[in-house]
Design an enzyme around this catalytic site. Sequence first.
Site, PDB file in Angstrom:
ATOM      1  N   GLU A  82       0.818  -1.221   0.000  1.00 25.71           N
ATOM      2  CA  GLU A  82       0.000   0.000   0.000  1.00 25.71           C
ATOM      3  C   GLU A  82       0.849   1.269   0.000  1.00 25.71           C
ATOM      4  OE1 GLU A  82      -3.674   1.961   2.536  1.00 25.71           O
ATOM      5  OE2 GLU A  82      -2.240   0.696   3.561  1.00 25.71           O
ATOM      6  N   ASP A  83       1.919   1.281   0.817  1.00 24.56           N
ATOM      7  CA  ASP A  83       2.629   2.541   1.083  1.00 24.56           C
ATOM      8  C   ASP A  83       3.999   2.673   0.422  1.00 24.56           C
ATOM      9  OD1 ASP A  83       0.511   3.311   2.657  1.00 24.56           O
ATOM     10  OD2 ASP A  83       1.412   2.648   4.532  1.00 24.56           O
TER      11      ASP A  83
END
Length: 717
Positions: A82-83
């Site tokens: 996600e990051d």
Amino acid sequence: MSTSHELFPADELVASIRAYNPKTNEDLIRAAYEYGRQMHEGQFRHSGEPYFTHPIEVARILAEQHLDDATIITALLHDTIEDTRASYQEVASTFGDEVAMLVDGVTKLTNLQLSSTETKQAENFRKLFMAMSKDLRVILVKLADRLHNMRTIKAMRPDKQAQKARETMDIYAPLAGRMGMQWMRDELEDLAFKVLNPEGRASIMRRFITLQREAGDVIERITGDMTTELEAKNIEAEVYGRAKKPYSVWRKMQQKDQGFSRLSDIYGFRIITGSEEDCYRVLGAIHQRWRAVPGRFKDYISQPKSNGYRSIHTTVSGRNGRRVEVQIRTRQMHDVAETGVAAHWSYKDGVRGENPFAVDPVKWISGLTEQFDAEEDHEDFLEAVKLEMYSDQVFCFTPKGEVVKLPRGATPIDFAYAIHTRIGHACVGAKIDHMRVPLWTRIKNGQSVEIITAEGQTPQATWLEIATTGKARSAIRRALREADRERFVKLGRELARTAFEHVGKRATDKVLDTAAQQLRLKNRDELLARMGSAELTAHQVVQAVYPDLAPDESDEISTERAVIGLSEDQQPHRAPCCQPLPGERIVGITFRGEGVVVHAIDCEVLSDYEEQPGRWLDLHWHTGKHKPIYPVTLDLTIGNDAGVLGRICTLIGEHKANISNLEFVDRKPDFFRLLIDVDLRDAEHLHSVMLALATESDVASVERHRDPQRARSPEKH
């Protein structure tokens, strides 16, 4: 937990895993550690720490639960897809498909807005359960992730803290409890409580300190007493004692409407034995030495919870009459009680745990989701999920001796629908242990329940206030909706017309179709029926089409529209016997001249009308902000010292409550007992005032005063 900016070394993490799983794949753990560190390089948390400190702490929490390598590696990588620049394919090729699937599952869960609007929230709950059904370890990582975020929440903005804490209290804490991870539920609730009500938590902590100062180390003394008693009976067992968490104490105070000074069993004791047989020997020894408290015994060994939990619970009067709760179980039962469903993946001495009490996660999740699959209605599904997650079961019997599991607080109505929807619809009465009882009676463990049915009977609106299970309430609501659909549609159309005119618009068919579409309902008739039955507010409907024009719901609600469920010519009158407050469950009793007396659902005066169901009305308080105009009588016992009464009155005023009457009912040299009428907004306002009074050192006791003798019909108002 380290607060420095130095990263927790991979060696220490590997060593902690090797301690319970010597066969761990050390190279893969180190590779995941290094990969996660590189991916998060240059990222920082709100506290200023390197971001990778967070995945490490999540991995440590899961390692403390002795979980498998795949779960630990997922924790280290759970934010990478996600990051960071990491991709699913890259994680899969480096660490395997199993880990990639778990990381992807955690990523999808993170993106679910579980605290959004009701309809959206229900859809997201469905997705949450779908993720759980694929692999429960996704939820274990997510819970550990939330636990570490709550432990470090002080670095966030106050509004973000409140949002995360509320979401934790509503969703993640009960989910941890439902999975059998009670230690995690307790800690999550307490961390959220610290954010949502710091004053309430601080007051309980002060009370604990005062209690310890006055009574000494109660835990050590009672532990010693129990150990001595068991040794005298030649029973080998370990005894542990602890004070309950502040939020657990607070919840008991709210549920029982009692101040701290009147609360019992704020201490819990756990006795771990070598065998199931010894559990019952311990129980006998404890009950021989101390007096058992009636109604506080539960045997979850013979009737385990669905998450595998097994234990005997009893409450006894210990030293100086102080009540203490005792839990008795074997070491294997204790392991499941600590880790719940996670016990399925835990390792001991390098071998996957072969605990006979660990529940099969596939069976557990299928049993949990099965009942929700039938729910077509989003809100019914959401209600059923929340009820199921918060439930604590009671076990009762059919007349033929078959066991029926129900949540705590269930009534014969819930029992009837648990047997079959047809039985529920036709219910006209019930017998508990062969005695006829009102339908709102709470069923207790071990009771035998018989449902009396009659042809032609249909569900009553008041049953919604009596039923507690999602299954019963959904079935009742559906039946009522079908029976009253035409009336509700007509009423809803009138409500819609008025609401849209109020913002200068017309409730045309096209507008109503649009609102129904926005709220994900089948058609406009469904929308109008729900408005008419008070399941949807006019504000929600207007906001769905004209979000900028919808009136501010923060405006205080007038007394004219405080109660929902009355016709235009019916005037509500609060029953003086039970003094119901907004936020409490209520019913109405009709009288001559179209007056309606509004009672709290648990008011004992209602039994006078049990044989007159035609006079009962299904009522609800408006869910908005009410004016502080509802008097409630409080029964206080205070010290007879100079200035005490003045401080009490000031304290009530500080909580934005007005004293409308004060009456002394007993005067003694050392104390006064008095009744105070306080004007309040709602049930929450009452609890905050009572808690503030209970924490005042000069208040010996504070209770809500209810007087059945004050019941009267509206004609006498």
